[in-house]
Design a protein around this motif. Structure first.
Motif, PDB file in Angstrom:
ATOM      1  N   VAL A 114       0.766  -1.181  -0.009  1.00 24.01           N
ATOM      2  CA  VAL A 114      -0.005  -0.159   0.134  1.00 24.01           C
ATOM      3  C   VAL A 114       1.010   1.191   0.168  1.00 24.01           C
ATOM      4  N   GLU A 115       1.987   1.256   1.041  1.00 32.11           N
ATOM      5  CA  GLU A 115       2.649   2.384   0.951  1.00 32.11           C
ATOM      6  C   GLU A 115       3.400   2.643  -0.373  1.00 32.11           C
ATOM      7  N   LEU A 118       3.010   1.554  -3.474  1.00 34.61           N
ATOM      8  CA  LEU A 118       2.152   2.036  -4.610  1.00 34.61           C
ATOM      9  C   LEU A 118       1.434   3.211  -4.670  1.00 34.61           C
ATOM     10  N   THR A 119       1.205   3.684  -3.383  1.00 32.55           N
ATOM     11  CA  THR A 119       0.342   5.197  -3.380  1.00 32.55           C
ATOM     12  C   THR A 119       1.649   6.129  -2.818  1.00 32.55           C
ATOM     13  N   LEU A 120       2.318   6.047  -2.197  1.00 36.58           N
ATOM     14  CA  LEU A 120       3.035   7.218  -1.681  1.00 36.58           C
ATOM     15  C   LEU A 120       4.538   6.686  -1.696  1.00 36.58           C
ATOM     16  N   PRO A 121       5.265   6.203  -2.663  1.00 30.83           N
ATOM     17  CA  PRO A 121       6.583   5.353  -2.622  1.00 30.83           C
ATOM     18  C   PRO A 121       7.797   6.106  -2.020  1.00 30.83           C
ATOM     19  N   GLU A 122       7.756   7.647  -2.025  1.00 28.37           N
ATOM     20  CA  GLU A 122       8.660   8.476  -1.328  1.00 28.37           C
ATOM     21  C   GLU A 122       8.536   8.359   0.198  1.00 28.37           C
ATOM     22  N   VAL A 123       7.625   8.032   0.549  1.00 27.90           N
ATOM     23  CA  VAL A 123       7.542   8.171   2.205  1.00 27.90           C
ATOM     24  C   VAL A 123       8.595   7.177   2.939  1.00 27.90           C
ATOM     25  N   LEU A 124       9.013   6.018   2.092  1.00 22.08           N
ATOM     26  CA  LEU A 124      10.010   5.195   2.579  1.00 22.08           C
ATOM     27  C   LEU A 124      11.257   5.697   2.338  1.00 22.08           C
TER      28      LEU A 124
END
Lengths: 193, 193
Positions: B162-163, B165-171
């Motif tokens: 989920v992370e 695919l939706t907000l890849p730069e968070v990680l």
């Protein structure tokens, strides 16, 4: 832009309910006005455009899901061990179960972010800052585990929350409370080692 | 109902693209016809109603995300240890990254399921059966860990997907490949113990 803060909060609360119930595509100024029970045209006085509404709603969800300071102070009297991390994760799950609409609206915004680069940048900033703050807090307070522990805990809690809010019967007898207990026990290093 | 299987698959593929791009609320027979490039009215000959379209699309996503038997056979020549579980999780992430629309459409269906009890029952059955099959396979093949290990691995992979695919730069620098390696290493028991 109109500046009544109570009315602004009521409009973003209404936007959260519309997102959760209708999906991102149902979020219009008109739907927000109807949901908030205010005269047609009110939302357009508070938000410059639909992107502004999406951004302010994202920030408002973040605010709604913040821990209650009283609960947090009470919890943080305990030693910095696995049991306290478990209690914090149970508190997180309780807050989200108490605000289903808030978390479902955030999932709608995540999906909308795959279509809108500006929203994606906004949400990335908010969620990344919060994750980094959680990591700094975890390490600063001397909880067991390292940076990677916090990231894995965050990802597993995200998966558990998505499953529990959307298809709760998938987990069956593996209830969320027992899964949180196991997750912390298995992801955080054994303090005796 | 019309029965040309190639056309039916093309229509459900089109429904996946519409879901990923427009959200659940954008999924209409008309949008599916346009996306598939077929004459108006075609989708209504293949699906009894919108619920039937949602259910058949869910099953089709499940089918699209199934592992390639050749890749799986090759992977399964290795011993049943942590390294093999890690390789299987990398293969899962690769398949999903190669079919972003399929997984995003499934997230849209999960959110739509919070509004439609029949869709919720349908998706719960599909995902629960697959999770139980994964648990039975893991234990039957003698991979390290117990039932709870498989459920926690599933939840953490869900959060990571989920992370990513939706907000890849968070990680950020914690890329998905390194996170999968850590996840399996920390969730599966140490074989030396």
């Amino acid at each position: 832009m109109a500046q009544n803060p109570t009315r602004r909060a009521a409009l973003t609360d209404a936007a959260i309910d519309v997102l959760a119930r209708e999906g991102a595509r149902g979020l219009t100024f008109r739907a927000v006005d109807v949901q908030a029970g205010v005269p047609a045209g009110t939302a357009s006085n508070y938000f410059a455009n639909r992107d502004d509404l999406l951004h302010q709603t994202a920030r408002h969800i973040h605010h709604r899901l913040t821990p209650d300071p009283t609960v947090l102070t009470e919890l943080l009297r305990a030693p910095r061990d696995r049991a306290l991390v478990t209690a914090l994760m149970h508190d997180l799950m309780r807050r989200i179960a108490d605000d289903r609409a808030g978390y479902l609206a955030m999932l709608e915004l995540r999906l909308e972010a795959t279509r809108r680069p500006e929203l994606r940048a906004e949400l990335t900033g908010t969620i990344r800052d919060e994750l980094e703050a959680n990591i700094a807090y975890h390490l600063g307070e001397g909880f067991p585990g390292d940076r990677r522990t916090v990231v894995l805990l965050y990802l597993a809690m995200t998966g558990l929350i998505v499953e529990h809010l959307t298809l709760p019967e998938v987990l069956g007898s593996d209830g969320p409370a027992a899964l949180i207990d196991s997750l912390v026990e298995r992801l955080l290093p054994d303090p005796a080692v």
